[in-house]
Scaffold this active site. Structure first.
Site, mmCIF file in Angstrom:
data_model
loop_
_atom_site.group_PDB
_atom_site.id
_atom_site.type_symbol
_atom_site.label_atom_id
_atom_site.label_comp_id
_atom_site.label_asym_id
_atom_site.label_seq_id
_atom_site.Cartn_x
_atom_site.Cartn_y
_atom_site.Cartn_z
ATOM 1 N N ARG A 94 0.851 -1.195 -0.086
ATOM 2 C CA ARG A 94 -0.073 -0.045 -0.062
ATOM 3 C C ARG A 94 1.060 1.360 0.113
ATOM 4 O O ARG A 94 1.865 1.360 0.679
ATOM 5 C CB ARG A 94 -0.960 -0.045 1.213
ATOM 6 C CG ARG A 94 -1.851 1.068 1.249
ATOM 7 C CD ARG A 94 -2.605 1.026 2.291
ATOM 8 N NE ARG A 94 -2.218 1.887 3.623
ATOM 9 C CZ ARG A 94 -2.847 2.665 4.638
ATOM 10 N NH1 ARG A 94 -4.091 2.069 4.963
ATOM 11 N NH2 ARG A 94 -2.219 3.160 5.454
ATOM 12 N N TYR A 150 -2.494 11.670 7.125
ATOM 13 C CA TYR A 150 -2.806 10.330 7.719
ATOM 14 C C TYR A 150 -2.354 9.203 7.101
ATOM 15 O O TYR A 150 -2.588 9.212 5.811
ATOM 16 C CB TYR A 150 -4.342 10.377 8.166
ATOM 17 C CG TYR A 150 -4.608 9.231 8.669
ATOM 18 C CD1 TYR A 150 -4.553 9.103 10.011
ATOM 19 C CD2 TYR A 150 -5.362 7.985 8.148
ATOM 20 C CE1 TYR A 150 -5.000 8.093 10.900
ATOM 21 C CE2 TYR A 150 -5.668 6.971 8.696
ATOM 22 C CZ TYR A 150 -5.363 6.806 10.232
ATOM 23 O OH TYR A 150 -5.862 5.660 10.938
ATOM 24 N N ASP A 194 -5.154 3.928 -0.153
ATOM 25 C CA ASP A 194 -6.220 4.106 0.773
ATOM 26 C C ASP A 194 -6.530 5.689 0.609
ATOM 27 O O ASP A 194 -5.669 6.426 1.072
ATOM 28 C CB ASP A 194 -5.779 3.680 1.984
ATOM 29 C CG ASP A 194 -7.322 3.703 3.265
ATOM 30 O OD1 ASP A 194 -8.049 4.273 2.644
ATOM 31 O OD2 ASP A 194 -6.947 3.035 4.144
ATOM 32 N N HIS A 240 -9.011 7.093 2.333
ATOM 33 C CA HIS A 240 -9.741 7.560 3.631
ATOM 34 C C HIS A 240 -10.771 8.349 3.523
ATOM 35 O O HIS A 240 -10.981 9.255 4.264
ATOM 36 C CB HIS A 240 -8.457 7.941 4.496
ATOM 37 C CG HIS A 240 -8.518 7.149 5.541
ATOM 38 N ND1 HIS A 240 -9.076 7.299 6.699
ATOM 39 C CD2 HIS A 240 -7.502 6.055 5.933
ATOM 40 C CE1 HIS A 240 -8.708 6.274 7.782
ATOM 41 N NE2 HIS A 240 -7.840 5.678 7.098
ATOM 42 N N GLU A 254 -8.911 2.364 -1.967
ATOM 43 C CA GLU A 254 -9.743 2.194 -1.234
ATOM 44 C C GLU A 254 -10.441 3.390 -0.680
ATOM 45 O O GLU A 254 -9.678 4.315 -0.405
ATOM 46 C CB GLU A 254 -8.874 1.638 0.080
ATOM 47 C CG GLU A 254 -9.648 1.535 1.235
ATOM 48 C CD GLU A 254 -8.360 0.761 2.467
ATOM 49 O OE1 GLU A 254 -7.316 0.382 2.070
ATOM 50 O OE2 GLU A 254 -8.992 0.958 3.617
ATOM 51 N N GLU A 304 -14.194 -0.743 5.758
ATOM 52 C CA GLU A 304 -13.501 -1.101 6.969
ATOM 53 C C GLU A 304 -14.177 -0.634 8.116
ATOM 54 O O GLU A 304 -14.040 -0.749 9.432
ATOM 55 C CB GLU A 304 -12.092 -0.523 7.189
ATOM 56 C CG GLU A 304 -11.993 0.966 6.922
ATOM 57 C CD GLU A 304 -10.256 1.458 7.215
ATOM 58 O OE1 GLU A 304 -9.428 0.743 6.410
ATOM 59 O OE2 GLU A 304 -10.062 2.384 7.713
ATOM 60 N N ARG A 324 -13.899 -4.976 2.824
ATOM 61 C CA ARG A 324 -12.655 -4.299 3.857
ATOM 62 C C ARG A 324 -13.097 -4.655 5.301
ATOM 63 O O ARG A 324 -12.242 -4.550 6.307
ATOM 64 C CB ARG A 324 -12.312 -2.946 3.726
ATOM 65 C CG ARG A 324 -11.965 -2.539 2.459
ATOM 66 C CD ARG A 324 -10.168 -3.308 2.254
ATOM 67 N NE ARG A 324 -9.499 -2.237 3.427
ATOM 68 C CZ ARG A 324 -8.502 -2.641 4.103
ATOM 69 N NH1 ARG A 324 -8.505 -4.045 4.159
ATOM 70 N NH2 ARG A 324 -8.027 -1.878 4.810
ATOM 71 N N GLU A 331 -4.645 -7.378 4.609
ATOM 72 C CA GLU A 331 -3.750 -6.431 5.124
ATOM 73 C C GLU A 331 -3.055 -6.771 6.070
ATOM 74 O O GLU A 331 -3.651 -7.603 7.372
ATOM 75 C CB GLU A 331 -4.644 -4.993 5.668
ATOM 76 C CG GLU A 331 -3.785 -4.096 6.166
ATOM 77 C CD GLU A 331 -4.716 -3.036 6.453
ATOM 78 O OE1 GLU A 331 -5.894 -3.049 6.998
ATOM 79 O OE2 GLU A 331 -4.303 -1.770 6.590
ATOM 80 N N TRP A 342 -13.145 11.606 6.954
ATOM 81 C CA TRP A 342 -11.802 11.053 6.884
ATOM 82 C C TRP A 342 -11.874 9.570 7.148
ATOM 83 O O TRP A 342 -12.694 8.995 7.413
ATOM 84 C CB TRP A 342 -10.646 11.530 7.821
ATOM 85 C CG TRP A 342 -10.824 11.111 9.074
ATOM 86 C CD1 TRP A 342 -11.715 11.561 10.086
ATOM 87 C CD2 TRP A 342 -9.976 10.351 9.777
ATOM 88 N NE1 TRP A 342 -11.431 11.038 11.264
ATOM 89 C CE2 TRP A 342 -10.527 10.193 11.218
ATOM 90 C CE3 TRP A 342 -8.830 9.571 9.301
ATOM 91 C CZ2 TRP A 342 -9.682 9.314 11.949
ATOM 92 C CZ3 TRP A 342 -8.431 8.595 10.345
ATOM 93 C CH2 TRP A 342 -8.884 8.521 11.785
HETATM 94 C C1 CS2 Z 1 -6.673 2.291 7.736
HETATM 95 C C2 CS2 Z 1 -6.480 2.139 9.221
HETATM 96 O O1 CS2 Z 1 -5.974 -0.103 7.689
HETATM 97 C C3 CS2 Z 1 -6.083 0.801 7.026
HETATM 98 O O2 CS2 Z 1 -6.376 0.637 5.981
HETATM 99 O O3 CS2 Z 1 -7.597 2.736 7.158
HETATM 100 O O4 CS2 Z 1 -5.219 2.501 9.609
HETATM 101 C C4 CS2 Z 1 -7.842 2.766 9.990
HETATM 102 O O5 CS2 Z 1 -7.557 4.172 9.766
HETATM 103 C C5 CS2 Z 1 -7.691 2.448 11.246
HETATM 104 O O6 CS2 Z 1 -7.756 1.307 11.601
HETATM 105 C C6 CS2 Z 1 -8.379 3.297 12.168
HETATM 106 O O7 CS2 Z 1 -8.834 2.683 13.200
HETATM 107 MG MG MG Z 2 -8.302 1.776 5.154
#
Ligand code: CS2
Ligand code: MG
Length: 414
Positions: A147, A159, A222, A224, A248, A274, A295, A351, A414
């Protein structure tokens, strides 16, 4: 036989985890993960104050019935807190059932559908040289999927981008932050965001990565949840030449219809979910084939039982798994993911963000990593045990994910 005790353990070996320990009348111990990053104590209370007493005396073998009792029976359904609490109970019961059968959990889920699980690593860097060094480190270790997260000119911090992205130090990246002195945080930190600057910068980075690392390395990114549907469509289209494995969370996931617009404009594969916690969060996305990978993690989606429902639903539409595996899912939750990954037919990728040494001192794991692939191991059950003495030495310390604001101060997705 029946459940004798259900105890919640909140510990912070490096970061916070909520773990459920279920013990049966004949002494079999099952572990479950209920960690909800930045909202840990809400789930701990849900488990302690509302679920634990209902578990005592129940037949530990009735996993589906217990799941339905906690989900359907509660009247208030779904939501991250509820589904993480149910997840911990469910994982613990599967752990117990597999331990009693003397087999690794994946055997009870249908046995192995593959020999090993391809994982993707997290490479990041504030500038291209730092990013390239991180990617090179993973490629040298045998990873076949990475990634890519990059700093953006004009933004102080982005981030998902580690400040210490050198090989050997890259595991330091941790999304939740404690207070300045390493003690309890009182509120989240705040970060800046600028979508136009990001949209201009990211395709150029992927061009360089492809140029330097060639066509075979699987590349992921990602976003986000930060874009509007039309911005997301533009990003997906602009990344097409670089042949991503997936893009993602291009846009906030609760607006499922928004993905139609992205899909109309691009063939870049899309992954999301996620932050979802139920199969119902995916209905439009799956039935209209608007995404390519789901996810969700067992920890946030009602455990092994909740995930089986989701993964089987996705399989009917040819959609594959890409289970969330950040460090805020505990090794118990990670093991649950790996057993599912090995057993299901529609596995895509897993992941993998390795836990810190301190976390792995508290949680003894039996999953193994070898040159870019994981395997859940052959230990009966989930294959993870929490060392309660180590856990007791690391009490809960409040930590929060950051809040995201546009440059004019507006709170942003985000
Ligand atoms: C991220 C994570 O793993 C990912 O794809 O988006 O770092 C996510 O932000 C964290 O799990 C949030 O708790
Ligand atoms: Mg993510």
């Amino acid at each position: 036989m029946s459940i004798s005790t259900a105890e919640v353990i909140v510990t912070s070996p490096g970061r916070n985890f909520v773990t459920l320990k279920v013990v049966t009348s004949d002494g079999v111990v099952g572990w479950g993960d209920a960690t909800l990053n930045g909202r840990e104590l809400a789930v701990a209370s849900y488990l302690r104050d509302h679920l634990a007493s209902t578990l005592i005396g129940r037949d530990e073998d009735r996993i589906e019935d217990t799941w339905q009792y906690l989900y359907r029976g509660a009247y208030w359904r779904r939501g991250p807190v509820t589904m993480a609490a149910i997840a911990a109970v469910d994982m613990a019961l599967w752990d117990i059932k597999a331990k009693k059968a003397g087999v690794p959990l994946y055997q009870l889920l249908g046995g192995a559908s593959r020999d090993k699980l391809r994982v993707y690593a997290h490479a990041s860097g504030n500038d291209y040289p730092a990013l390239a060094r991180a990617i090179r480190g993973y490629v040298d270790e045998g990873y076949t999927a990475v990634r890519i997260q990059t700093g953006v000119p004009g933004l102080e911090r982005v981030y998902g981008v580690s400040d210490t992205a050198e090989p050997g130090q890259r595991y330091d990246y941790e999304p939740a932050h404690r207070g300045a002195d390493g003690g309890a945080a009182t509120r989240p930190e705040e970060e800046d965001w600028d979508t136009p600057a990001y949209l201009r910068h990211v395709p150029a980075i992927f061009e360089k990565v492809r140029e330097e690392f060639g066509p075979e390395l699987r590349l992921l990114h990602d976003a986000h949840h930060r874009m509007s549907p039309i911005e997301a469509a533009r990003l997906a289209k602009s990344l097409e030449p670089y042949d991503l494995f997936w893009l993602e969370d291009v846009t906030p996931g609760e607006d499922q219809e928004a993905f139609r617009l992205v899909r109309q404009h691009s063939t870049t594969p899309l992954a999301t979910g996620e932050v979802f916690n139920s199969v119902h969060d995916y209905r439009t996305l799956i039935t209209e084939r608007l995404i390519d990978y789901v996810r969700s993690a067992p920890t946030h989606t009602g455990g092994v039982t909740g995930m089986k429902k989701l993964l089987d639903f996705a399989a009917i539409y040819g959609i594959r798994s890409g289970i969330h595996g950040p460090t805020d899912v505990s090794p118990v939750g990670m093991a649950a993911a790996l057993h599912l990954d090995l057993a299901i037919h529609n596995f895509g990728i897993q992941e993998y963000m390795p836990h810190s040494e301190l976390t792995l001192e508290a949680f003894r794991t039996s999953y193994t990593f070898d040159r870019g692939f994981l395997h859940p191991g052959e230990t009966p059950g989930l294959g993870v045990e929490l060392d309660e003495e180590v856990a007791a030495r690391h009490p809960y310390t409040a930590a929060y994910l950051p809040v995201n604001r546009l440059l004019d101060g507006t709170v942003h997705d985000w």
